[in-house]
Design an enzyme around this catalytic site. Structure first.
Site, PDB file in Angstrom:
ATOM      1  N   GLU A  55     161.246 -19.221  60.836  1.00 29.76           N
ATOM      2  CA  GLU A  55     159.874 -19.651  61.117  1.00 29.76           C
ATOM      3  C   GLU A  55     159.740 -20.600  62.312  1.00 29.76           C
ATOM      4  O   GLU A  55     159.350 -21.766  62.159  1.00 29.76           O
ATOM      5  CB  GLU A  55     159.270 -20.307  59.875  1.00 29.76           C
ATOM      6  N   GLU A 113     160.759 -13.986  52.655  1.00 34.18           N
ATOM      7  CA  GLU A 113     160.185 -14.964  51.728  1.00 34.18           C
ATOM      8  C   GLU A 113     158.829 -14.474  51.269  1.00 34.18           C
ATOM      9  O   GLU A 113     158.044 -13.955  52.066  1.00 34.18           O
ATOM     10  CB  GLU A 113     159.969 -16.338  52.399  1.00 34.18           C
TER      11      GLU A 113
HETATM   12  C1  FCB Z   1     158.191 -21.512  54.131  1.00 36.21           C
HETATM   13  C2  FCB Z   1     159.557 -22.122  54.324  1.00 36.21           C
HETATM   14  C3  FCB Z   1     160.304 -22.376  53.050  1.00 36.21           C
HETATM   15  C4  FCB Z   1     159.401 -22.841  51.928  1.00 36.21           C
HETATM   16  C5  FCB Z   1     158.173 -21.985  51.825  1.00 36.21           C
HETATM   17  C6  FCB Z   1     157.235 -22.387  50.718  1.00 36.21           C
HETATM   18  O1  FCB Z   1     157.390 -21.810  55.216  1.00 36.21           O
HETATM   19  O2  FCB Z   1     160.355 -21.291  55.116  1.00 36.21           O
HETATM   20  O3  FCB Z   1     161.343 -23.264  53.319  1.00 36.21           O
HETATM   21  O4  FCB Z   1     159.124 -24.174  52.072  1.00 36.21           O
HETATM   22  O5  FCB Z   1     157.480 -21.974  53.028  1.00 36.21           O
END
Ligand code: FCB
Length: 456
Positions: free
Chosen positions: A179, A358
Site C-alpha cells: 500500500e 487483504e
Molecule cells: C490495511 C493495512 C493493514 C491493516 C488493514 C486494516 O490498509 O495494509 O496493515 O491495517 O488496512
C-alpha cells in the site's frame, strides 16, 4: 428486491465460483503482530518512535509486545493449520533483519523468518512475504530522511536482494511494498501514520521514491530468485455521490490520486496527466529513466480492498447510505465495488494474475460467556466479498487467491488495539487466541472447496 437479498450466495457452502488450486489465505504484518521490539538485535522502526509520541495512537499503546508472535510463531502456524488455509501472507521486518536499514545484517532476525518459513512449509502452508509493510528502520529515517531521500531506494533494493537470495527458493511470492498510497499520503501528507510528516510536496516525492524503490527491488530480486514477484496496492474505488458533473469530476480525481497514480506508472510507464496538473508545483521530481525502472513486468498484482469511497462535493457532504452497514472502522460495507473494480482493472490494465491480498472487517468482538466469539457480521462480510470475487472471476477477472485480513486481532496502527480484524480473537493480557465463529465458517468454506474439487 433489496440489494442484500440479491447479493447473498444462495448456498454459503457453494464454492463452485472458485477454480481448483485457488489460494486460500490469511494475512498479517510484522509490525502489527511480532512484538519483541528489542529482542535479538532488532533495530527500531519509525512506528516504535511514532507510538512514543503523545497523542499519535488513540489508545496510547505501543508495539513492544503486540501479539508476541515472535515468540509464538509455532502456535500461530498451528492455528493456520487448523484453519485449513493453504497460504499465509506475512511481512518481513526490515529493522529486524537490517537494524539500521543499511550496512550490517542481523543473523538472529533472519533466523526468525527462516524458522517461520520452515514451520509453514511443514504445515503445508505456502509462505507469501512482503518486504515493506510500513516499518521503516528508524535510523534510515533519522540519518537520511527515510523515503524523502532518493537514496532510500538503493537501500531498499539491497535489502530486497538479500531476502530474495536467502529465502527466494522457499517463498511462493515476494511483494515489494504494501500500500504505497498509505505510506506516502497517510505517513507524509496527513501525518496520521508514521513518520507523521505533513507536506503535500513531500508526500508526492515519497510516492515517487516508493515506486522507484519497487522497480529497483524487482530488478535486484530477479537476479537471485525465480519466485513470483509483485506489489500490493490498496484500492478504495470512488463513486460520485450524486450524478452531477462536480461529483463525477471529484471522483475521477480521487481515482487518479489513489489508484491511477500507482497503476499507471507500474503498468503504463507514465503518471496520469490530470493528477500531475492537479499537483502543479508539488509534483515529484522524476529523473530520466525512472519510469522505465518503475514499469517492471510483474508476476502478480496484489489488491487490498475494504470499502468504497463516496465522493461528494456538497457541504456538508452526502453521507454513504450503508445499505449493508458499516464496520467498526466506520467503513461502508460495499462488496459490489470489489467486483466492479476487479473487472475495471482487468479491462484497463491487462494485469498479471490478481490476488486479493487483504480484505476483512473490524468488528466490536467480545468473548461470550460460552467462550466463543459470535461475529456474525464478519461471516456476512466474508461471504459477500467472496461472492464478489466469484462474480468477478465469472466475468473474466483472473483472481487466483484470497487472503483474509487478518489472521488474528492485532495492532491497528493509529487505532492501537481497539479495532479487531482477526479470525482469531487475541486476549492481549494472556495472549490466548480464540477462533471466532468466522474462523469456523472460513474453515468450513475452504474444506468444502477442497471436497468439491476432489469430487467429494
Ligand atoms: C490495511 C493495512 C493493514 C491493516 C488493514 C486494516 O490498509 O495494509 O496493515 O491495517 O488496512
Amino acid at each position: 428486491m433489496k440489494l442484500t437479498d440479491a447479493f447473498i450466495m444462495p448456498n454459503p457452502r457453494d464454492t463452485s465460483g472458485f477454480p481448483p488450486g485457488f489460494v486460500w489465505g490469511a494475512a498479517t504484518s510484522a509490525q502489527q503482530i511480532e512484538g519483541a521490539a528489542n529482542t535479538d538485535g532488532r533495530g527500531a522502526s519509525i512506528w516504535d518512535a511514532f507510538c512514543a509520541e503523545p497523542g499519535r495512537i488513540k489508545d496510547a499503546s505501543n508495539v513492544d509486545v503486540a501479539c508476541d508472535h515472535y515468540h509464538r510463531s509455532a502456535e500461530d502456524v498451528a492455528l493456520m493449520h487448523w484453519l485449513g488455509v493453504n497460504a499465509y501472507r506475512f511481512s518481513i521486518s526490515w529493522p529486524r533483519v537490517q537494524p539500521r536499514g543499511r550496512g550490517a545484517w542481523n543473523a538472529a532476525g533472519f533466523a526468525f523468518y527462516d524458522r517461520l518459513i520452515d514451520q509453514l512449509l511443514l504445515a503445508g502452508i505456502t509462505p507469501h512475504a512482503t518486504l515493506y509493510h510500513w516499518d521503516l528502520p528508524l535510523a534510515l529515517h533519522r540519518e537520511i530522511g527515510g523515503w524523502l531521500s532518493r537514496d532510500s531506494t538503493n537501500h531498499f533494493a539491497d535489502y530486497a536482494a538479500e531476502v530474495a537470495r536467502r529465502f527466494g527458493d522457499r517463498l511462493a511470492s515476494i511483494s515489494t511494498l504494501n500500500e504505497p498510497w498509505c505510506v506516502a499520503t497517510l505517513g507524509y501528507e496527513t501525518a496520521q501514520f508514521a513518520p507523521g510528516h505533513a507536506s503535500r510536496a513531500g508526500a508526492a516525492q515519497v510516492s515517487h521514491h516508493l515506486l522507484l524503490a519497487h522497480g529497483q527491488a524487482m530488478r535486484a530480486m530477479r537476479a537471485h530468485t525465480r519466485t513470483n514477484l509483485g506489489i500490493v496496492l490498496n484500492h478504495t474505488p470512488p463513486y460520485p455521490a450524486e450524478p452531477t458533473e462536480d461529483d463525477r469530476r471529484a471522483a475521477r480525481l480521487n481515482d487518479g490520486l489513489t489508484t491511477r497514480w500507482y497503476m499507471d506508472p507500474i503498468f503504463l510507464g507514465q503518471y496520469p496527466a490530470d493528477v500531475l496538473e492537479h499537483l502543479g508545483a508539488d509534483a515529484p521530481r522524476v529523473e530520466t529513466g525512472d519510469l522505465t525502472t518503475i514499469r517492471q513486468p510483474l508476476d502478480f498484482l496484489g489488491i487490498n480492498f475494504y470499502t468504497r469511497k463516496l465522493v461528494s462535493t456538497r457541504v456538508p457532504p452526502v453521507a454513504a447510505p450503508g445499505d449493508l452497514g458499516f464496520t467498526d472502522m466506520g467503513w461502508e460495507i460495499y462488496p459490489q465495488a470489489l467486483m466492479q473494480h476487479l473487472l475495471r482493472v482487468t479491462r484497463e490494465y491487462t494485469p498479471p494474475p490478481i490476488y486479493i491480498t487483504e480484505n476483512g472487517m473490524a468488528n466490536a468482538d467480545e468473548l461470550a460467556a460460552d467462550g466463543r466469539v459470535h461475529d456474525a457480521g464478519r461471516i456476512d462480510y466474508l461471504r459477500l466479498h467472496l461472492q464478489a470475487v466469484a462474480h468477478a472471476i465469472a466475468h473474466g477477472a483472473d483472481v487466483r487467491g484470497y487472503f483474509y485480513w487478518s489472521l488474528l486481532d492485532n495492532f491497528e496502527w493509529d487505532s492501537g488495539y481497539a479495532k479487531r480484524f482477526g479470525l482469531f480473537h487475541t486476549d492481549y493480557a494472556t495472549q490466548v487466541r480464540t477462533a471466532k465463529d468466522s474462523a469456523h465458517w472460513y474453515r468450513e468454506f475452504i474444506a468444502a472447496h477442497a471436497r468439491q474439487h476432489r469430487g467429494g
